[in-house]
Design a protein around this motif. Sequence first.
Motif, PDB file in Angstrom:
ATOM      1  N   ALA A   1       0.816  -1.216   0.000  1.00  0.00           N
ATOM      2  CA  ALA A   1       0.000   0.000   0.000  1.00  0.00           C
ATOM      3  C   ALA A   1       0.850   1.265   0.000  1.00  0.00           C
ATOM      4  O   ALA A   1       0.373   2.331  -0.383  1.00  0.00           O
ATOM      5  CB  ALA A   1      -0.930   0.005   1.209  1.00  0.00           C
ATOM      6  N   GLY A   2       2.082   1.175   0.438  1.00  0.00           N
ATOM      7  CA  GLY A   2       2.950   2.359   0.518  1.00  0.00           C
ATOM      8  C   GLY A   2       4.101   2.074   1.446  1.00  0.00           C
ATOM      9  O   GLY A   2       4.589   0.951   1.519  1.00  0.00           O
ATOM     10  N   ASN A   3       4.526   3.078   2.164  1.00  0.00           N
ATOM     11  CA  ASN A   3       5.635   2.910   3.096  1.00  0.00           C
ATOM     12  C   ASN A   3       5.172   2.159   4.344  1.00  0.00           C
ATOM     13  O   ASN A   3       4.152   2.474   4.925  1.00  0.00           O
ATOM     14  CB  ASN A   3       6.182   4.274   3.516  1.00  0.00           C
ATOM     15  N   ALA A   4       5.958   1.179   4.732  1.00  0.00           N
ATOM     16  CA  ALA A   4       5.670   0.449   5.968  1.00  0.00           C
ATOM     17  C   ALA A   4       6.242   1.245   7.141  1.00  0.00           C
ATOM     18  O   ALA A   4       7.393   1.672   7.109  1.00  0.00           O
ATOM     19  CB  ALA A   4       6.285  -0.938   5.911  1.00  0.00           C
ATOM     20  N   PHE A   5       5.433   1.455   8.146  1.00  0.00           N
ATOM     21  CA  PHE A   5       5.864   2.212   9.318  1.00  0.00           C
ATOM     22  C   PHE A   5       6.584   1.299  10.296  1.00  0.00           C
ATOM     23  O   PHE A   5       6.204   0.144  10.471  1.00  0.00           O
ATOM     24  CB  PHE A   5       4.659   2.857  10.007  1.00  0.00           C
ATOM     25  N   PRO A   6       7.624   1.795  10.942  1.00  0.00           N
ATOM     26  CA  PRO A   6       8.299   0.974  11.958  1.00  0.00           C
ATOM     27  C   PRO A   6       7.377   0.805  13.173  1.00  0.00           C
ATOM     28  O   PRO A   6       6.692   1.745  13.578  1.00  0.00           O
ATOM     29  CB  PRO A   6       9.541   1.794  12.318  1.00  0.00           C
ATOM     30  N   GLN A   7       7.356  -0.401  13.714  1.00  0.00           N
ATOM     31  CA  GLN A   7       6.488  -0.713  14.846  1.00  0.00           C
ATOM     32  C   GLN A   7       7.341  -1.014  16.069  1.00  0.00           C
ATOM     33  O   GLN A   7       8.354  -1.689  15.970  1.00  0.00           O
ATOM     34  CB  GLN A   7       5.603  -1.924  14.528  1.00  0.00           C
ATOM     35  N   GLY A   8       6.882  -0.555  17.195  1.00  0.00           N
ATOM     36  CA  GLY A   8       7.565  -0.823  18.465  1.00  0.00           C
ATOM     37  C   GLY A   8       6.937  -2.008  19.165  1.00  0.00           C
ATOM     38  O   GLY A   8       6.011  -2.649  18.661  1.00  0.00           O
ATOM     39  N   TRP A   9       7.434  -2.283  20.361  1.00  0.00           N
ATOM     40  CA  TRP A   9       6.933  -3.420  21.116  1.00  0.00           C
ATOM     41  C   TRP A   9       5.465  -3.245  21.493  1.00  0.00           C
ATOM     42  O   TRP A   9       4.747  -4.231  21.652  1.00  0.00           O
ATOM     43  CB  TRP A   9       7.786  -3.648  22.365  1.00  0.00           C
ATOM     44  N   GLN A  10       4.990  -1.996  21.600  1.00  0.00           N
ATOM     45  CA  GLN A  10       3.603  -1.742  21.961  1.00  0.00           C
ATOM     46  C   GLN A  10       2.644  -2.296  20.901  1.00  0.00           C
ATOM     47  O   GLN A  10       1.595  -2.855  21.236  1.00  0.00           O
ATOM     48  CB  GLN A  10       3.341  -0.243  22.140  1.00  0.00           C
ATOM     49  N   PHE A  11       3.000  -2.142  19.638  1.00  0.00           N
ATOM     50  CA  PHE A  11       2.164  -2.642  18.546  1.00  0.00           C
ATOM     51  C   PHE A  11       2.023  -4.151  18.632  1.00  0.00           C
ATOM     52  O   PHE A  11       0.911  -4.691  18.523  1.00  0.00           O
ATOM     53  CB  PHE A  11       2.790  -2.243  17.196  1.00  0.00           C
ATOM     54  N   TYR A  12       3.135  -4.842  18.851  1.00  0.00           N
ATOM     55  CA  TYR A  12       3.084  -6.299  18.902  1.00  0.00           C
ATOM     56  C   TYR A  12       2.348  -6.790  20.148  1.00  0.00           C
ATOM     57  O   TYR A  12       1.644  -7.805  20.096  1.00  0.00           O
ATOM     58  CB  TYR A  12       4.499  -6.871  18.828  1.00  0.00           C
ATOM     59  N   THR A  13       2.452  -6.070  21.253  1.00  0.00           N
ATOM     60  CA  THR A  13       1.728  -6.434  22.464  1.00  0.00           C
ATOM     61  C   THR A  13       0.220  -6.287  22.260  1.00  0.00           C
ATOM     62  O   THR A  13      -0.556  -7.173  22.620  1.00  0.00           O
ATOM     63  CB  THR A  13       2.188  -5.571  23.649  1.00  0.00           C
ATOM     64  N   VAL A  14      -0.194  -5.186  21.667  1.00  0.00           N
ATOM     65  CA  VAL A  14      -1.620  -4.946  21.447  1.00  0.00           C
ATOM     66  C   VAL A  14      -2.187  -5.954  20.450  1.00  0.00           C
ATOM     67  O   VAL A  14      -3.283  -6.499  20.663  1.00  0.00           O
ATOM     68  CB  VAL A  14      -1.850  -3.494  20.971  1.00  0.00           C
ATOM     69  N   THR A  15      -1.470  -6.226  19.373  1.00  0.00           N
ATOM     70  CA  THR A  15      -1.995  -7.177  18.387  1.00  0.00           C
ATOM     71  C   THR A  15      -2.012  -8.606  18.935  1.00  0.00           C
ATOM     72  O   THR A  15      -2.918  -9.378  18.608  1.00  0.00           O
ATOM     73  CB  THR A  15      -1.205  -7.122  17.072  1.00  0.00           C
ATOM     74  N   LEU A  16      -1.050  -8.967  19.770  1.00  0.00           N
ATOM     75  CA  LEU A  16      -1.081 -10.290  20.398  1.00  0.00           C
ATOM     76  C   LEU A  16      -2.263 -10.400  21.354  1.00  0.00           C
ATOM     77  O   LEU A  16      -2.952 -11.430  21.388  1.00  0.00           O
ATOM     78  CB  LEU A  16       0.227 -10.567  21.129  1.00  0.00           C
ATOM     79  N   CYS A  17      -2.537  -9.342  22.105  1.00  0.00           N
ATOM     80  CA  CYS A  17      -3.709  -9.345  22.994  1.00  0.00           C
ATOM     81  C   CYS A  17      -4.998  -9.426  22.182  1.00  0.00           C
ATOM     82  O   CYS A  17      -5.945 -10.119  22.578  1.00  0.00           O
ATOM     83  CB  CYS A  17      -3.719  -8.105  23.874  1.00  0.00           C
ATOM     84  N   LEU A  18      -5.052  -8.745  21.049  1.00  0.00           N
ATOM     85  CA  LEU A  18      -6.219  -8.845  20.173  1.00  0.00           C
ATOM     86  C   LEU A  18      -6.394 -10.275  19.669  1.00  0.00           C
ATOM     87  O   LEU A  18      -7.506 -10.801  19.634  1.00  0.00           O
ATOM     88  CB  LEU A  18      -6.089  -7.877  18.997  1.00  0.00           C
ATOM     89  N   MET A  19      -5.303 -10.918  19.321  1.00  0.00           N
ATOM     90  CA  MET A  19      -5.356 -12.311  18.865  1.00  0.00           C
ATOM     91  C   MET A  19      -5.896 -13.209  19.979  1.00  0.00           C
ATOM     92  O   MET A  19      -6.716 -14.094  19.724  1.00  0.00           O
ATOM     93  CB  MET A  19      -3.956 -12.760  18.436  1.00  0.00           C
ATOM     94  N   LEU A  20      -5.463 -12.993  21.214  1.00  0.00           N
ATOM     95  CA  LEU A  20      -5.942 -13.799  22.333  1.00  0.00           C
ATOM     96  C   LEU A  20      -7.420 -13.554  22.619  1.00  0.00           C
ATOM     97  O   LEU A  20      -8.163 -14.485  22.936  1.00  0.00           O
ATOM     98  CB  LEU A  20      -5.102 -13.523  23.582  1.00  0.00           C
ATOM     99  N   VAL A  21      -7.872 -12.312  22.489  1.00  0.00           N
ATOM    100  CA  VAL A  21      -9.290 -12.009  22.689  1.00  0.00           C
ATOM    101  C   VAL A  21     -10.124 -12.665  21.596  1.00  0.00           C
ATOM    102  O   VAL A  21     -11.194 -13.227  21.861  1.00  0.00           O
ATOM    103  CB  VAL A  21      -9.519 -10.481  22.728  1.00  0.00           C
ATOM    104  N   LEU A  22      -9.642 -12.620  20.375  1.00  0.00           N
ATOM    105  CA  LEU A  22     -10.371 -13.253  19.276  1.00  0.00           C
ATOM    106  C   LEU A  22     -10.376 -14.770  19.389  1.00  0.00           C
ATOM    107  O   LEU A  22     -11.240 -15.437  18.821  1.00  0.00           O
ATOM    108  CB  LEU A  22      -9.780 -12.824  17.930  1.00  0.00           C
ATOM    109  N   ALA A  23      -9.442 -15.342  20.130  1.00  0.00           N
ATOM    110  CA  ALA A  23      -9.380 -16.791  20.316  1.00  0.00           C
ATOM    111  C   ALA A  23     -10.333 -17.275  21.400  1.00  0.00           C
ATOM    112  O   ALA A  23     -10.526 -18.487  21.554  1.00  0.00           O
ATOM    113  CB  ALA A  23      -7.957 -17.216  20.665  1.00  0.00           C
TER     114      ALA A  23
END
Length: 103
Positions: free
Chosen positions: A65-87
């Motif tokens: 889609a364009g430039n990929a933004f650098p992600q910090g540990w906060q992004f991975y923590t939030v998305t992992l928690c989202l994955m656990l909630v969806l599970a």
Amino acid sequence: MNTSTAAWLIIFLMALAANFPFFTESLFGIFRLKSADKPFAVRLIELLVLYLLLIVIAHLLETMAGNAFPQGWQFYTVTLCLMLVLAFPGFVWRHLRRRSVGE
């Protein structure tokens, strides 16, 4: 594909991948395990591997889609928690639901 469609696609894929380990007794839906029931630790490892695969897919869609933004540990923590909630629905279906005598 615009960014809104890509975001909804990733959320949909995440919901499917989060519940997949709880609805199958084989490893990644391919490899049959020796025991009849897949241990909970194997389900968690499978969930983590599917999460990492989804992160790679999301990064590829963002790069397309364009430039990929650098992600910090906060992004991975939030998305992992989202994955656990969806599970949670798959976890409830596998471990908390009452089963009849024949199952």
